[in-house]
Design a protein around this motif. Structure first.
Motif, mmCIF file in Angstrom:
data_model
loop_
_atom_site.group_PDB
_atom_site.id
_atom_site.type_symbol
_atom_site.label_atom_id
_atom_site.label_comp_id
_atom_site.label_asym_id
_atom_site.label_seq_id
_atom_site.Cartn_x
_atom_site.Cartn_y
_atom_site.Cartn_z
ATOM 1 N N LYS A 38 0.653 -1.565 -0.154
ATOM 2 C CA LYS A 38 -0.058 -0.116 -0.212
ATOM 3 C C LYS A 38 0.818 1.531 0.146
ATOM 4 O O LYS A 38 0.391 2.470 -0.084
ATOM 5 C CB LYS A 38 -0.828 -0.274 1.117
ATOM 6 C CG LYS A 38 -2.029 -1.096 1.401
ATOM 7 C CD LYS A 38 -2.321 -1.481 2.857
ATOM 8 C CE LYS A 38 -3.517 -0.194 3.073
ATOM 9 N NZ LYS A 38 -4.436 -0.387 4.214
ATOM 10 N N LEU A 39 2.531 1.151 0.122
ATOM 11 C CA LEU A 39 3.456 2.010 0.083
ATOM 12 C C LEU A 39 3.701 2.575 -1.083
ATOM 13 O O LEU A 39 3.462 1.790 -1.670
ATOM 14 C CB LEU A 39 3.906 1.911 0.960
ATOM 15 C CG LEU A 39 3.694 1.852 2.543
ATOM 16 C CD1 LEU A 39 5.260 1.138 3.151
ATOM 17 C CD2 LEU A 39 3.386 2.747 3.292
ATOM 18 N N PRO A 40 3.759 3.379 -1.509
ATOM 19 C CA PRO A 40 4.974 4.079 -2.764
ATOM 20 C C PRO A 40 6.299 3.015 -3.407
ATOM 21 O O PRO A 40 6.945 2.816 -2.041
ATOM 22 C CB PRO A 40 5.423 5.507 -2.382
ATOM 23 C CG PRO A 40 4.729 6.413 -1.072
ATOM 24 C CD PRO A 40 4.465 5.050 -0.675
ATOM 25 N N GLN A 41 5.845 2.936 -4.286
ATOM 26 C CA GLN A 41 7.271 2.024 -4.365
ATOM 27 C C GLN A 41 8.605 1.936 -4.428
ATOM 28 O O GLN A 41 9.326 1.325 -3.629
ATOM 29 C CB GLN A 41 6.964 1.647 -6.174
ATOM 30 C CG GLN A 41 7.734 1.246 -6.731
ATOM 31 C CD GLN A 41 7.593 -0.284 -6.842
ATOM 32 O OE1 GLN A 41 6.129 -0.530 -6.811
ATOM 33 N NE2 GLN A 41 7.337 -1.474 -6.823
ATOM 34 N N SER A 42 8.616 3.500 -3.934
ATOM 35 C CA SER A 42 10.827 3.572 -2.915
ATOM 36 C C SER A 42 10.124 3.285 -1.891
ATOM 37 O O SER A 42 11.603 2.981 -1.163
ATOM 38 C CB SER A 42 10.552 4.784 -3.587
ATOM 39 O OG SER A 42 9.740 5.854 -3.093
ATOM 40 N N GLU A 43 9.075 3.466 -1.127
ATOM 41 C CA GLU A 43 9.454 3.144 0.260
ATOM 42 C C GLU A 43 8.801 1.718 0.176
ATOM 43 O O GLU A 43 9.555 1.566 1.604
ATOM 44 C CB GLU A 43 8.167 3.672 1.054
ATOM 45 C CG GLU A 43 8.533 4.779 0.923
ATOM 46 C CD GLU A 43 7.612 6.230 1.877
ATOM 47 O OE1 GLU A 43 6.507 5.482 2.384
ATOM 48 O OE2 GLU A 43 7.808 7.131 2.599
ATOM 49 N N GLN A 44 8.243 0.425 -0.756
ATOM 50 C CA GLN A 44 8.528 -1.273 0.017
ATOM 51 C C GLN A 44 9.669 -1.599 0.018
ATOM 52 O O GLN A 44 8.923 -2.378 1.592
ATOM 53 C CB GLN A 44 7.649 -1.040 -1.414
ATOM 54 C CG GLN A 44 6.021 -0.595 -1.805
ATOM 55 C CD GLN A 44 5.642 -1.443 -3.153
ATOM 56 O OE1 GLN A 44 6.045 -2.700 -3.178
ATOM 57 N NE2 GLN A 44 4.444 -0.854 -3.545
ATOM 58 N N PRO A 45 11.154 -1.500 -0.138
ATOM 59 C CA PRO A 45 11.833 -2.601 -0.181
ATOM 60 C C PRO A 45 12.282 -2.112 2.128
ATOM 61 O O PRO A 45 13.119 -2.853 2.404
ATOM 62 C CB PRO A 45 12.921 -2.240 -1.079
ATOM 63 C CG PRO A 45 12.289 -1.473 -2.154
ATOM 64 C CD PRO A 45 10.842 -0.668 -1.612
ATOM 65 N N LYS A 46 12.443 -0.846 1.689
ATOM 66 C CA LYS A 46 12.758 -0.197 3.260
ATOM 67 C C LYS A 46 11.451 -0.004 4.203
ATOM 68 O O LYS A 46 11.851 -1.298 5.144
ATOM 69 C CB LYS A 46 12.576 1.564 3.651
ATOM 70 C CG LYS A 46 12.656 2.013 4.785
ATOM 71 C CD LYS A 46 12.942 3.424 4.482
ATOM 72 C CE LYS A 46 13.176 4.065 5.745
ATOM 73 N NZ LYS A 46 13.447 5.587 5.672
ATOM 74 N N ALA A 47 10.760 -0.698 4.000
ATOM 75 C CA ALA A 47 9.593 -1.341 4.920
ATOM 76 C C ALA A 47 9.905 -2.728 5.012
ATOM 77 O O ALA A 47 9.264 -2.875 6.492
ATOM 78 C CB ALA A 47 8.215 -1.431 4.759
ATOM 79 N N ARG A 48 9.892 -3.471 4.100
ATOM 80 C CA ARG A 48 9.959 -5.127 4.654
ATOM 81 C C ARG A 48 11.576 -5.551 5.554
ATOM 82 O O ARG A 48 11.249 -6.255 5.913
ATOM 83 C CB ARG A 48 10.172 -5.751 3.083
ATOM 84 C CG ARG A 48 8.964 -5.981 2.106
ATOM 85 C CD ARG A 48 9.016 -6.798 0.800
ATOM 86 N NE ARG A 48 10.060 -5.967 0.046
ATOM 87 C CZ ARG A 48 9.398 -4.956 -1.103
ATOM 88 N NH1 ARG A 48 8.156 -5.466 -1.049
ATOM 89 N NH2 ARG A 48 10.260 -4.652 -2.132
ATOM 90 N N ARG A 49 12.315 -4.134 5.029
ATOM 91 C CA ARG A 49 13.692 -4.355 5.660
ATOM 92 C C ARG A 49 13.288 -4.395 6.968
ATOM 93 O O ARG A 49 14.367 -4.935 8.013
ATOM 94 C CB ARG A 49 14.614 -3.441 5.298
ATOM 95 C CG ARG A 49 15.921 -4.071 3.970
ATOM 96 C CD ARG A 49 16.304 -3.344 3.645
ATOM 97 N NE ARG A 49 16.518 -1.644 3.374
ATOM 98 C CZ ARG A 49 16.054 -1.265 2.306
ATOM 99 N NH1 ARG A 49 15.733 -1.907 0.743
ATOM 100 N NH2 ARG A 49 15.980 -0.327 1.925
ATOM 101 N N ILE A 50 12.840 -3.394 7.670
ATOM 102 C CA ILE A 50 12.191 -2.667 8.916
ATOM 103 C C ILE A 50 11.728 -3.369 9.414
ATOM 104 O O ILE A 50 11.905 -4.200 10.405
ATOM 105 C CB ILE A 50 11.241 -1.459 9.261
ATOM 106 C CG1 ILE A 50 12.717 -0.090 8.849
ATOM 107 C CG2 ILE A 50 11.417 -1.585 10.702
ATOM 108 C CD1 ILE A 50 11.993 1.158 7.866
ATOM 109 N N GLY A 51 10.921 -4.192 8.834
ATOM 110 C CA GLY A 51 10.262 -5.575 9.608
ATOM 111 C C GLY A 51 10.543 -6.608 9.436
ATOM 112 O O GLY A 51 10.420 -7.109 10.482
#
Length: 286
Positions: A38-51
């Protein structure tokens, strides 16, 4: 440590536990894919890494506080209403609460994807990195408890003389298995998330899996609290093997369907911003 390094049983235990951590982490990756999608494409990898980093940190912290984790199995208070009895523990509260959260989140996501509620201002406001991280952290805490209790039940902390690995040896094996499994999940989280978000049927299937896992957590929380209804009918936990078999079988069937329908254009869900291609050529002015 040297004895552990050259102990074949230690290597077998490490491989077994790593495999189990990856299997138990499938639901985590599905949830990460849905939330980060649901996040912008640029923020998706960051969210997965943080998770995934949060998942690793939570598990390692809980391992060092294993005595406290095991103390959560102690009964905090009893409930006796005649038709309902239970001995509530800290562990049962965490597991039960996680199940409720997962059910709520899964049903809400299905509603949003099918009804298009994400396009509202409230929906847009919730699609932020901080909101995604908070949701991921909350669920990771529940999954971490389940993962650690599984690891403790599998790895013997008895002394080497008694056929175990000792406390320090068992701790090293469990920490290594967590680190290795998280690294593997980090490698595959991107492709898995991309595949899930590109196929609407996989998204709905994944959310359905999360509903199943939520029900499993509710049953497990009830079982840990020894909940009993109407004079002795106690709540039983759902074997994880049955659940994961149904998940893998459903995925296998869906992969077959995708191969058969590869030439057709799938209908996109509301959060994908792309409508069915069959509608693109329709003259909306008519």
């Amino acid at each position: 440590m040297t004895e552990l390094l050259f102990n074949p049983d230690a290597w077998i235990a490490l491989l077994t536990l790593t495999f189990l951590e990856i299997i138990l982490g499938i639901d985590n990756i599905v949830f990460l894919s849905i939330v980060s999608g649901k996040l912008p494409q640029s923020e998706q990898p960051k969210a997965r890494r943080i998770g995934l980093i949060l998942a690793m940190v939570f598990r390692i912290i809980l391992l060092f506080g294993i005595t406290w984790v095991l103390s959560l199995q102690n009964v905090l208070f009893h409930i006796d209403w005649g038709f309902f009895k239970a001995g509530i523990t800290g562990q049962s509260l965490i597991i039960f609460g996680g199940g409720l959260f997962l059910l709520y989140k899964s049903v809400t996501e299905i509603h949003h994807k099918l009804e298009g509620s994400e396009d509202s201002e409230a929906g847009k406001a919730s699609n932020t990195l901080s909101s995604a991280v908070i949701q991921i952290a909350a669920l990771n805490l529940v999954f971490s408890f389940d993962s650690i209790l599984t690891a403790v039940g599998l790895i013997s902390m008895k002394s080497p003389a008694e056929g175990g690995f000792g406390y320090e040896g068992a701790l090293v094996i469990m920490i290594l298995s967590i680190i290795i499994s998280i690294i593997i999940m980090m490698i595959f989280a991107g492709p898995v998330s991309k595949f899930v978000n590109e196929h609407p049927t996989i998204q709905i299937l994944g959310l359905s899996f999360l509903i199943l896992i939520g029900v499993m957590l509710l049953a497990e929380g009830g079982h840990l609290a020894h909940m009993a209804f109407f004079g002795g009918t106690e709540v039983n936990s759902i074997p994880k093997g049955y659940l994961y078999f149904s998940i893998f079988f459903s995925l296998f069937v869906e992969f077959l369907n995708l191969r058969m329908k590869k030439s057709k254009n799938p209908v996109k869900l509301h959060n994908n911003k792309i409508i069915d291609k069959s509608l693109e050529d329709t003259d909306i002015t008519n």
